[in-house]
Design a protein around this motif. Sequence first.
Motif, PDB file in Angstrom:
ATOM      1  N   SER A 223      48.073  40.925  39.105  1.00  0.00           N
ATOM      2  CA  SER A 223      49.526  40.797  38.970  1.00  0.00           C
ATOM      3  C   SER A 223      50.210  42.158  38.987  1.00  0.00           C
ATOM      4  O   SER A 223      51.404  42.255  38.762  1.00  0.00           O
ATOM      5  N   TRP A 224      49.452  43.222  39.209  1.00  0.00           N
ATOM      6  CA  TRP A 224      50.057  44.561  39.291  1.00  0.00           C
ATOM      7  C   TRP A 224      49.238  45.380  40.280  1.00  0.00           C
ATOM      8  O   TRP A 224      48.475  44.826  41.069  1.00  0.00           O
ATOM      9  N   ASN A 225      49.405  46.693  40.286  1.00  0.00           N
ATOM     10  CA  ASN A 225      48.730  47.554  41.249  1.00  0.00           C
ATOM     11  C   ASN A 225      47.206  47.386  41.179  1.00  0.00           C
ATOM     12  O   ASN A 225      46.587  47.750  40.191  1.00  0.00           O
ATOM     13  N   PRO A 226      46.602  46.840  42.236  1.00  0.00           N
ATOM     14  CA  PRO A 226      45.163  46.558  42.182  1.00  0.00           C
ATOM     15  C   PRO A 226      44.315  47.826  41.992  1.00  0.00           C
ATOM     16  O   PRO A 226      43.244  47.765  41.405  1.00  0.00           O
ATOM     17  N   ARG A 227      44.820  48.969  42.446  1.00  0.00           N
ATOM     18  CA  ARG A 227      44.038  50.182  42.280  1.00  0.00           C
ATOM     19  C   ARG A 227      43.919  50.545  40.802  1.00  0.00           C
ATOM     20  O   ARG A 227      42.933  51.111  40.369  1.00  0.00           O
ATOM     21  N   ASN A 228      44.956  50.196  40.031  1.00  0.00           N
ATOM     22  CA  ASN A 228      44.878  50.451  38.588  1.00  0.00           C
ATOM     23  C   ASN A 228      43.822  49.579  37.930  1.00  0.00           C
ATOM     24  O   ASN A 228      43.214  49.982  36.936  1.00  0.00           O
ATOM     25  N   VAL A 229      43.614  48.377  38.451  1.00  0.00           N
ATOM     26  CA  VAL A 229      42.556  47.512  37.917  1.00  0.00           C
ATOM     27  C   VAL A 229      41.201  48.179  38.165  1.00  0.00           C
ATOM     28  O   VAL A 229      40.335  48.215  37.293  1.00  0.00           O
ATOM     29  N   ILE A 230      41.036  48.739  39.347  1.00  0.00           N
ATOM     30  CA  ILE A 230      39.761  49.379  39.697  1.00  0.00           C
ATOM     31  C   ILE A 230      39.554  50.669  38.904  1.00  0.00           C
ATOM     32  O   ILE A 230      38.445  50.970  38.471  1.00  0.00           O
ATOM     33  N   ASN A 231      40.624  51.431  38.706  1.00  0.00           N
ATOM     34  CA  ASN A 231      40.492  52.715  38.003  1.00  0.00           C
ATOM     35  C   ASN A 231      40.493  52.588  36.479  1.00  0.00           C
ATOM     36  O   ASN A 231      40.287  53.592  35.778  1.00  0.00           O
ATOM     37  N   ALA A 232      40.709  51.378  35.972  1.00  0.00           N
ATOM     38  CA  ALA A 232      40.807  51.189  34.520  1.00  0.00           C
ATOM     39  C   ALA A 232      39.593  51.784  33.813  1.00  0.00           C
ATOM     40  O   ALA A 232      38.458  51.506  34.182  1.00  0.00           O
ATOM     41  N   GLY A 233      39.859  52.609  32.813  1.00  0.00           N
ATOM     42  CA  GLY A 233      38.776  53.152  31.994  1.00  0.00           C
ATOM     43  C   GLY A 233      38.241  54.491  32.462  1.00  0.00           C
ATOM     44  O   GLY A 233      37.477  55.126  31.737  1.00  0.00           O
ATOM     45  N   LYS A 234      38.605  54.923  33.670  1.00  0.00           N
ATOM     46  CA  LYS A 234      38.228  56.276  34.073  1.00  0.00           C
ATOM     47  C   LYS A 234      39.025  57.239  33.185  1.00  0.00           C
ATOM     48  O   LYS A 234      40.127  56.936  32.759  1.00  0.00           O
ATOM     49  N   GLY A 235      38.505  58.397  32.938  1.00  0.00           N
ATOM     50  CA  GLY A 235      39.179  59.309  32.009  1.00  0.00           C
ATOM     51  C   GLY A 235      38.657  59.069  30.603  1.00  0.00           C
ATOM     52  O   GLY A 235      37.640  58.420  30.404  1.00  0.00           O
ATOM     53  N   VAL A 236      39.380  59.580  29.655  1.00  0.00           N
ATOM     54  CA  VAL A 236      38.898  59.604  28.270  1.00  0.00           C
ATOM     55  C   VAL A 236      39.287  58.331  27.530  1.00  0.00           C
ATOM     56  O   VAL A 236      40.451  57.947  27.535  1.00  0.00           O
ATOM     57  N   SER A 237      38.320  57.682  26.909  1.00  0.00           N
ATOM     58  CA  SER A 237      38.602  56.506  26.080  1.00  0.00           C
ATOM     59  C   SER A 237      38.236  56.810  24.630  1.00  0.00           C
ATOM     60  O   SER A 237      37.073  57.055  24.324  1.00  0.00           O
ATOM     61  N   ARG A 238      39.242  56.819  23.762  1.00  0.00           N
ATOM     62  CA  ARG A 238      39.012  57.133  22.352  1.00  0.00           C
ATOM     63  C   ARG A 238      39.812  56.201  21.450  1.00  0.00           C
ATOM     64  O   ARG A 238      40.853  55.677  21.841  1.00  0.00           O
ATOM     65  N   TYR A 239      39.319  56.036  20.257  1.00  0.00           N
ATOM     66  CA  TYR A 239      40.031  55.246  19.256  1.00  0.00           C
ATOM     67  C   TYR A 239      39.474  55.613  17.895  1.00  0.00           C
ATOM     68  O   TYR A 239      38.487  56.344  17.782  1.00  0.00           O
ATOM     69  N   LEU A 240      40.143  55.113  16.862  1.00  0.00           N
ATOM     70  CA  LEU A 240      39.694  55.371  15.492  1.00  0.00           C
ATOM     71  C   LEU A 240      39.108  54.090  14.919  1.00  0.00           C
ATOM     72  O   LEU A 240      39.726  53.032  14.998  1.00  0.00           O
TER      73      LEU A 240
END
Lengths: 459, 459
Positions: B191-208
Amino acid sequence: VNQRFLLTLPPIVDFAMKDILVLGAGRSATVLINHLDYLAHAEDWTVTVADASATLLEEKVSALKRSEGVHLNVSDKDKLNAMIAGHKLVISLLPPDLHPIVASICVAHGKHLITASYVSDAMRLWDAPAKAKGVMLLNECGLDPGIDHISALELINKIKEEGGHIMGFQSYCGGLVAPESDDNPFGYKISWNPRNVINAGKGVSRYLSGGREMMVPYHRLFRRLKAFHIQGIGTFEGYPNRDSLPYIDLYGLSGCNTFIRGTLRKQGYCQAWHYIIQAGLTDDNVIFRFAPGSTYAQLLAQLIEGDEKQMRSCFAQELGVDDNNILDALEWLGLFGATPLPFEQGTMADFLEDLMIKKLALAKHDKDMIIMIHEVDYVKDGKHFITQAKLVRTGKNDQLTAMAETVGIPLAKAAFLTLKGKIGGKGVVLPLEKEIYGPLMRELDNFGLRFETTTIQTN
Amino acid sequence: VNQRFLLTLPPIVDFAMKDILVLGAGRSATVLINHLDYLAHAEDWTVTVADASATLLEEKVSALKRSEGVHLNVSDKDKLNAMIAGHKLVISLLPPDLHPIVASICVAHGKHLITASYVSDAMRLWDAPAKAKGVMLLNECGLDPGIDHISALELINKIKEEGGHIMGFQSYCGGLVAPESDDNPFGYKISWNPRNVINAGKGVSRYLSGGREMMVPYHRLFRRLKAFHIQGIGTFEGYPNRDSLPYIDLYGLSGCNTFIRGTLRKQGYCQAWHYIIQAGLTDDNVIFRFAPGSTYAQLLAQLIEGDEKQMRSCFAQELGVDDNNILDALEWLGLFGATPLPFEQGTMADFLEDLMIKKLALAKHDKDMIIMIHEVDYVKDGKHFITQAKLVRTGKNDQLTAMAETVGIPLAKAAFLTLKGKIGGKGVVLPLEKEIYGPLMRELDNFGLRFETTTIQTN
């Protein structure tokens, strides 16, 4: 050279001009500097070694006869510029990202440059300017890259000249520890830049297998292994090293089915390293901060869910590790327990590097070991052959390492041959042309860096 | 505004000055444009929609009364400059890396800018210049980021004002498919930019979590899941979304134990996506070339060792997949079989995107669905409570999607409130201050974007 004779020459001759400038006196420099000094003695040359560490210069240069140590901080561009201008040839052992800066100055002053590093895109930009000035920027002239290229091309072209049609080429090289000094569960000790050990495999890993251009993502690289048993030494495993594909054409093997350049480790290393990557311990992007007195178990607890007091089992469970040897190796390294962190902030790679430097260091009398293996598959007169060429070299101690030797000797020999006018080139050059690898191979052979070659017929 | 009356004002008034400029008329723009046109009608404003596609402009603007479509190629800086100069406020739906360029022009002309994108480092550089010119660069004002911030701050501050001490905050959001249109094994449609679906999670993933700042490497992200069952809709799983840590302070929650912003997917999606990442199919760095007529099985054979005719079992074996549902999902997508490649060269991400666009498209009458859940853990009067706030929104069809609505309405309302002088700010601004999120929350509520809140006492 008789200096009194030179006085009768026109004044364009610069009497202050020295011969060889070595930038960097670190881990891989010992043998290079010693050998350059030996060559300089025979040829009446002068060698200058520049480094930011007075201790390193004292240690490596003070006892030598034809060599002088000069303090240089490479960020001092004026001094770097003046030093390069005052020499005939430069060997750079600086971190690879500094080579293009050195190259730019070499081009400006018309000086040849030799490095043991992979050609970067930034280095490639200096190809045209270097060509225009008749300057040679000779890269990939250490061990790996370096001796691998030189010996592979020698072998490949010999097989071709004898009428062989090459189907496959595989080449693996490892900087390892000699069996007599191998006393840890990784079967590994650090004989070169430890950060390179940690960063190994980041970036693109590609090779050709069965006619297919294969790519392996970083997180699976240490599972894409080929095993080698080397009689009397042990069993080793190789993983693909960087992008092999551009070398297919450079090696004159377009049309072959298999082409892999790989890195060799003792059996077991890659299995453990796979989980170090899986955990996220090689990450070099995110800075973590810890309270004083924190431990590696607390560090791991930011990557692995669960109780830091049960880190070994949490790690095993989250990553699905069912091999106790792997867990034992990681525990031995100090990852799971109360090993205190050496500093309060850094990336995971920073903290991992500190552990590795402490636990995987070469002790004073430890011997490192270099293994290089080429395997060439070819057809000649309708018959199928495999030729294996193998170089195994053991170091003397933690200073005179096989690594320092096999990186340093090709650099020294390339400098020697260049100053003697026996090899040459313009622009960015690799030791892949017969006019370059041929003389280098003979020098390596004379020095004693000799490959043992065996050929078997497989049908 | 009565134009005849304006004629009596000093000549500094620019009669040609229009009100709102929308840059980009793509997937998420429909509801935004419609709603701006509706607001413009009531307020006697004018809206200009700029896009490089005449078809899109015709489709989205031609039937509207207060809106005009203008052809704009954003690389035409002169035209972009003139258009921004001619409007009072700009909403950018352009790709996020173009926002800083738009911001620079907005700052130069003293125009406010609103985007639905995360603040990038490049955007942050315009903070000081924008402050100096009194310009507001309001970012993260769509759905996620956007409504999540607005509704979270409303909820958090309400709990605080009532004396609650917040221990934990978790917020998950997903752009999904409504159950009645869910007919594929991923439980997902785009329902949005398909490339963002593919790139999801690349880069830094952090949480507390439990007081620990956790980091998850990309290759394990889709295994770090939290499950939610939502009555009448289904079971969902959330994975950590980007770096949550900077938002702890921004949300006024420093000192809390748990803080996660996450992305929600239907149960099963993450398990399958994990193996898509494992295989290397999301890589966007290396370009592969294929012979005409090549298939996806041949493409996978460059990532997975083995016979392309047995790709399903090779894949399962190399990656250790023992769940047939996952293999069925990947087979349904077309990865293992003779599905022809749509073009001859591209990255793995390019080829994957094409499959996803074809297989996971919203059909004309399909309904998408937005789910957003906040969970706040807090202590009040010595008792422990959990408040859950939930927004579930279903789209009407493939154009009037819940995604376009929940991205577009906050943007439109922020533009409305800004032009009416009811919200404002200087520099790079997020909807995190009461003066901004408060009025926005009331507008969203009036529009019908309402959260359902339940609180339970846990001790």
